[in-house]
Design a protein around this motif. Structure first.
Motif, PDB file in Angstrom:
ATOM      1  N   TYR A 346       0.833  -1.208   0.000  1.00 33.28           N
ATOM      2  CA  TYR A 346       0.000   0.000   0.000  1.00 33.28           C
ATOM      3  C   TYR A 346       0.867   1.257   0.000  1.00 33.28           C
ATOM      4  CZ  TYR A 346      -3.558   3.396   1.403  1.00 33.28           C
ATOM      5  OH  TYR A 346      -4.380   4.491   1.470  1.00 33.28           O
ATOM      6  N   LEU A 347       1.935   1.249   0.799  1.00 33.92           N
ATOM      7  CA  LEU A 347       2.825   2.411   0.861  1.00 33.92           C
ATOM      8  C   LEU A 347       3.507   2.638  -0.490  1.00 33.92           C
ATOM      9  CD1 LEU A 347       4.040   4.582   2.743  1.00 33.92           C
ATOM     10  CD2 LEU A 347       5.857   2.945   3.300  1.00 33.92           C
ATOM     11  N   ASP A 348       3.945   1.564  -1.121  1.00 31.99           N
ATOM     12  CA  ASP A 348       4.591   1.687  -2.433  1.00 31.99           C
ATOM     13  C   ASP A 348       3.612   2.209  -3.478  1.00 31.99           C
ATOM     14  OD1 ASP A 348       6.969   1.193  -4.109  1.00 31.99           O
ATOM     15  OD2 ASP A 348       5.711  -0.311  -5.069  1.00 31.99           O
ATOM     16  N   TRP A 349       2.351   1.757  -3.395  1.00 36.17           N
ATOM     17  CA  TRP A 349       1.329   2.260  -4.321  1.00 36.17           C
ATOM     18  C   TRP A 349       1.091   3.754  -4.109  1.00 36.17           C
ATOM     19  CZ3 TRP A 349      -3.601   4.301  -3.381  1.00 36.17           C
ATOM     20  CH2 TRP A 349      -4.397   4.478  -4.522  1.00 36.17           C
ATOM     21  N   LEU A 350       1.019   4.174  -2.847  1.00 33.80           N
ATOM     22  CA  LEU A 350       0.849   5.597  -2.558  1.00 33.80           C
ATOM     23  C   LEU A 350       2.029   6.401  -3.102  1.00 33.80           C
ATOM     24  CD1 LEU A 350      -0.472   5.458   1.132  1.00 33.80           C
ATOM     25  CD2 LEU A 350      -1.758   6.179  -0.889  1.00 33.80           C
ATOM     26  N   PHE A 351       3.237   5.861  -2.949  1.00 31.78           N
ATOM     27  CA  PHE A 351       4.417   6.560  -3.454  1.00 31.78           C
ATOM     28  C   PHE A 351       4.339   6.757  -4.963  1.00 31.78           C
ATOM     29  CE2 PHE A 351       8.658   5.874  -5.422  1.00 31.78           C
ATOM     30  CZ  PHE A 351       9.180   7.129  -5.147  1.00 31.78           C
ATOM     31  N   VAL A 359       5.278  11.971   1.879  1.00 29.22           N
ATOM     32  CA  VAL A 359       3.852  12.239   1.699  1.00 29.22           C
ATOM     33  C   VAL A 359       3.070  10.922   1.720  1.00 29.22           C
ATOM     34  CG1 VAL A 359       2.124  13.204   0.139  1.00 29.22           C
ATOM     35  CG2 VAL A 359       4.331  14.349   0.408  1.00 29.22           C
ATOM     36  N   ALA A 360       3.645   9.861   1.137  1.00 28.27           N
ATOM     37  CA  ALA A 360       2.984   8.552   1.148  1.00 28.27           C
ATOM     38  C   ALA A 360       2.803   8.043   2.581  1.00 28.27           C
ATOM     39  CB  ALA A 360       3.798   7.547   0.330  1.00 28.27           C
ATOM     40  N   ILE A 361       3.806   8.263   3.444  1.00 33.24           N
ATOM     41  CA  ILE A 361       3.698   7.848   4.848  1.00 33.24           C
ATOM     42  C   ILE A 361       2.588   8.635   5.544  1.00 33.24           C
ATOM     43  CG2 ILE A 361       4.879   7.895   7.074  1.00 33.24           C
ATOM     44  CD1 ILE A 361       7.471   7.226   5.568  1.00 33.24           C
ATOM     45  N   ILE A 362       2.482   9.929   5.244  1.00 29.53           N
ATOM     46  CA  ILE A 362       1.411  10.742   5.834  1.00 29.53           C
ATOM     47  C   ILE A 362       0.046  10.230   5.380  1.00 29.53           C
ATOM     48  CG2 ILE A 362       0.386  13.053   5.828  1.00 29.53           C
ATOM     49  CD1 ILE A 362       3.250  14.173   5.693  1.00 29.53           C
ATOM     50  N   LEU A 363      -0.074   9.898   4.086  1.00 29.34           N
ATOM     51  CA  LEU A 363      -1.342   9.371   3.568  1.00 29.34           C
ATOM     52  C   LEU A 363      -1.654   8.002   4.175  1.00 29.34           C
ATOM     53  CD1 LEU A 363      -1.052  10.378  -0.198  1.00 29.34           C
ATOM     54  CD2 LEU A 363      -2.434  11.465   1.581  1.00 29.34           C
ATOM     55  N   LEU A 364      -0.616   7.189   4.394  1.00 26.47           N
ATOM     56  CA  LEU A 364      -0.807   5.905   5.070  1.00 26.47           C
ATOM     57  C   LEU A 364      -1.366   6.132   6.467  1.00 26.47           C
ATOM     58  CD1 LEU A 364      -0.266   2.792   5.427  1.00 26.47           C
ATOM     59  CD2 LEU A 364       1.992   3.446   6.275  1.00 26.47           C
ATOM     60  N   THR A 365      -0.812   7.115   7.187  1.00 24.87           N
ATOM     61  CA  THR A 365      -1.288   7.421   8.538  1.00 24.87           C
ATOM     62  C   THR A 365      -2.740   7.881   8.513  1.00 24.87           C
ATOM     63  OG1 THR A 365       0.968   8.240   8.922  1.00 24.87           O
ATOM     64  CG2 THR A 365      -0.640   8.580  10.670  1.00 24.87           C
ATOM     65  N   LEU A 366      -3.069   8.746   7.554  1.00 25.25           N
ATOM     66  CA  LEU A 366      -4.453   9.215   7.422  1.00 25.25           C
ATOM     67  C   LEU A 366      -5.402   8.043   7.187  1.00 25.25           C
ATOM     68  CD1 LEU A 366      -3.860  12.377   5.213  1.00 25.25           C
ATOM     69  CD2 LEU A 366      -4.884  12.385   7.487  1.00 25.25           C
ATOM     70  N   THR A 367      -4.970   7.104   6.352  1.00 26.07           N
ATOM     71  CA  THR A 367      -5.808   5.938   6.068  1.00 26.07           C
ATOM     72  C   THR A 367      -6.048   5.122   7.332  1.00 26.07           C
ATOM     73  OG1 THR A 367      -4.900   5.825   3.826  1.00 26.07           O
ATOM     74  CG2 THR A 367      -6.032   3.870   4.656  1.00 26.07           C
ATOM     75  N   ILE A 368      -4.975   4.851   8.056  1.00 31.16           N
ATOM     76  CA  ILE A 368      -5.095   4.021   9.259  1.00 31.16           C
ATOM     77  C   ILE A 368      -5.940   4.714  10.318  1.00 31.16           C
ATOM     78  CG2 ILE A 368      -3.786   3.015  11.172  1.00 31.16           C
ATOM     79  CD1 ILE A 368      -1.486   2.587   9.123  1.00 31.16           C
ATOM     80  N   ARG A 369      -5.686   6.003  10.537  1.00 28.64           N
ATOM     81  CA  ARG A 369      -6.454   6.735  11.546  1.00 28.64           C
ATOM     82  C   ARG A 369      -7.923   6.847  11.138  1.00 28.64           C
ATOM     83  NH1 ARG A 369      -4.185   6.894  16.378  1.00 28.64           N
ATOM     84  NH2 ARG A 369      -5.784   8.442  16.841  1.00 28.64           N
ATOM     85  N   GLY A 370      -8.172   6.973   9.832  1.00 29.81           N
ATOM     86  CA  GLY A 370      -9.556   7.019   9.380  1.00 29.81           C
ATOM     87  C   GLY A 370     -10.287   5.720   9.657  1.00 29.81           C
ATOM     88  N   LEU A 371      -9.600   4.594   9.401  1.00 28.42           N
ATOM     89  CA  LEU A 371     -10.208   3.296   9.686  1.00 28.42           C
ATOM     90  C   LEU A 371     -10.429   3.080  11.184  1.00 28.42           C
ATOM     91  CD1 LEU A 371      -8.149   1.089   7.189  1.00 28.42           C
ATOM     92  CD2 LEU A 371     -10.534   1.808   6.949  1.00 28.42           C
ATOM     93  N   MET A 372      -9.581   3.698  11.993  1.00 28.42           N
ATOM     94  CA  MET A 372      -9.663   3.502  13.436  1.00 28.42           C
ATOM     95  C   MET A 372     -10.549   4.537  14.125  1.00 28.42           C
ATOM     96  SD  MET A 372      -5.716   2.588  14.343  1.00 28.42           S
ATOM     97  CE  MET A 372      -6.068   2.779  16.085  1.00 28.42           C
TER      98      MET A 372
END
Length: 565
Positions: A346-351, A359-372
């Protein structure tokens, strides 16, 4: 009051032990990050040279200069989109290879990563293929081969030929666009008597690897013998005694942090595989255990493959699909692979979508926090309920302070009556732990994260923050001790944690208040040596948590109210 002072003193001692003892624990169990690729001098970011691979350092430390050794023998050039080098016609060795897609440092004029070097240099590392048997005269190790062409490319294979005794030997070598060589070994019996023949291939490596072997990063011998990739032997083990085994197919070689070489014999035939070493020289080899009989005029061909390159996930997966079993497992994800690989994918796809791993790591965090987020809502509701019953818990603690079993019974009864789950507030943290660890492994292991910049002075998200505050970002000419090498990003992490803790409901116990007051700064020191990418994830997660807290406080006002007495 005395008990509070004693508790606080105990916490301070434990915090000091964690602060100063953590580096020694982490170096073994949790290697913090890759070495920094930049340093700050006079406030400016400058690339850090790699002394183990820097050309000048190589010349000084080599048995002989690499350039001189390469000029001593006739060679066939190797040129592909991924590698460049040459084949030594003296011995028919693949012994000169650099990886053109990967540089030693982030400097613009940095040379590509060198993987293979000829015998006679300090870091000799090469592959060789040959024959053994009964009634034949195998080509000697320094046999001079004749090449059918001057350059090996993905579209122009090269055939090497030599004559020894009554046998004619041929090696047709081809290469793909990535890192895989295919070697077709042929022997023609031109004599008058039958002969028996077996083929072999070997990898020879001199010296100690630059990368360190840790519990998280496997460096050293690697093999697959029909039941998955094994990292259970190291260089010391094969120095003490050879490791040998028989397998149908299989493969073996040597792995570094990001690079690997591997011999891959015919996967449909039985072979004897071995790993051995002595005097700073290590060898991986395979050999046909049975001899094939060749009558006069007959020929035999045996194919093998040789991988020499970077452990890129996409490339390894492709080779696994092409019949190299478990090849993608040469990246040692460990027992947590089921979480780590999806995080990486998922991180590689975002990159690839945004072009910046930070920026991909930030988007990964947003995704995880949104799910949680729904879980966070329940957490805050639980915290509000727990805060509301704090006075009743205090009464129970005073009433049954000398009867612990009864206290536990009464507390559980209170939780049941008030419909409160005391562990519900821990759920988001427990879910975060595996995600955090998975990201840690992704940043540490994958070459896709190597030398990936973010913004400003952050040129490598897989390395610690080089902007050390204690030496004024390089204006002062000294290097702070390891545990005081605090960069800007770790400080931002500590600040974000401080404000997050400040928004949490204040504990009723004074000791707990003191502990929570110090915790952000202790964790700041602990996290400083870790990869900046991990800290970016944590900072983003803290900021999102603060935003969630502000939102959820509006829905649960009881969290801000002082509990009734």
């Amino acid at each position: 009051m005395k008990n509070d002072q004693k508790n606080f003193l105990l916490f301070a001692v434990l915090a000091a032990l964690v602060l100063f003892g953590w580096p020694y624990i982490a170096n073994h169990f949790f290697p913090a990050a890759n070495p920094p690729v930049t340093k700050l001098e006079d406030g400016r970011s400058k690339p850090v040279a790699n002394p183990a691979t820097d050309p000048a350092a190589d010349t000084a430390n080599a048995i002989r200069d690499r350039a001189v050794v390469l000029r001593e023998t006739p060679r066939v050039l190797i040129e592909t989109p991924s590698v460049r080098g040459s084949i030594n016609l003296r011995g028919g060795r693949i012994d000169d290879l650099v990886l053109v897609r990967h540089k030693e440092t982030i400097a613009k004029d940095s040379p590509p990563v060198r993987l293979l070097s000829p015998s006679g240099t300090a870091d000799a590392y090469f592959a060789q293929f040959g024959w053994s048997g009964t009634g034949i005269t195998p080509p000697p190790a320094d046999a001079l081969w004749t090449a059918s062409g001057a350059k090996l490319t993905p579209t122009t294979p090269v055939t090497l030929t030599t004559q020894a005794g009554s046998q004619r030997y041929l090696m047709q070598i081809s290469v793909d666009n990535d890192y895989m060589f295919t070697v077709r070994q042929s022997i023609v019996n031109t004599g008058a008597q039958p002969v028996q023949v077996a083929t072999y291939g070997l990898l020879s490596r001199r010296g100690s690897p630059v990368d360190k072997d840790t519990m998280t990063i496997q460096v050293g011998p690697i093999y697959e013998a029909g039941n998955g990739v094994k990292f259970d032997v190291d260089y010391k083990d094969i120095d003490a005694a050879p490791t040998t085994f028989n397998a149908k197919g299989g493969w073996l070689g040597f792995t570094d942090h990001y690079w690997m070489t591997a011999l891959i014999p015919d996967q449909n035939a039985q072979h004897g595989l071995s790993l051995k070493g002595a005097d700073q020289r290590h060898q991986a080899d395979y050999r046909s255990p049975t001899l094939a009989t060749l009558n006069p005029g007959q020929a035999m061909t045996q194919s093998a493959r040789f991988f020499a390159g970077a452990k890129e996930n996409k490339v390894l997966n492709a080779y696994e699909e092409q019949g190299v079993p478990y090849f993608s497992r040469s990246i040692d994800w460990g027992w947590f692979r089921v979480v780590e690989e999806p995080i990486f994918v998922y991180l590689d796809w975002l990159f690839r979508m945004v072009g910046n791993f930070g920026v991909a790591i930030i988007l990964l965090t947003l995704t995880i926090r949104g799910l949680m987020f729904p879980i966070a809502q329940r957490q805050f509701a639980s915290m509000a309920a727990m805060r509301a019953i704090q006075p009743k818990l205090k009464v129970l603690q005073e009433r049954y302070k000398d009867d612990k079993p009864r206290l536990q019974q009464e507390m559980m009864a209170l939780y049941k009556t008030e419909k409160v789950n005391p562990v519900a507030g821990c759920l988001p943290t427990l879910i975060q732990i595996p995600i955090f660890y998975a990201l840690y492994k992704v940043l540490l292991l994958t070459i896709e994260m190597r030398h990936q910049p973010f913004v400003g002075w952050i040129k490598d998200l897989s390395a610690p923050d080089p902007a050390t505050i204690l030496n004024l970002f390089g204006y002062l000419d000294f290097t702070p001790p390891h545990f005081l090498a605090i960069g800007i990003v770790p400080v931002l992490l500590g600040i974000s944690m401080y404000f997050q803790f400040k928004l949490n409901p204040a504990p009723m116990d004074d000791m707990q208040k003191q502990v929570f007051g110090l915790m952000p700064w202790v964790l700041m020191f602990i996290m400083a040596p870790f990869a900046v990418g991990l800290q970016v994830y944590w900072i983003t997660s803290n900021l999102l948590t603060i935003a969630q807290q502000q939102l959820l406080y509006s829905r649960h006002p009881a969290l801000k109210q002082a509990p009734a007495k």
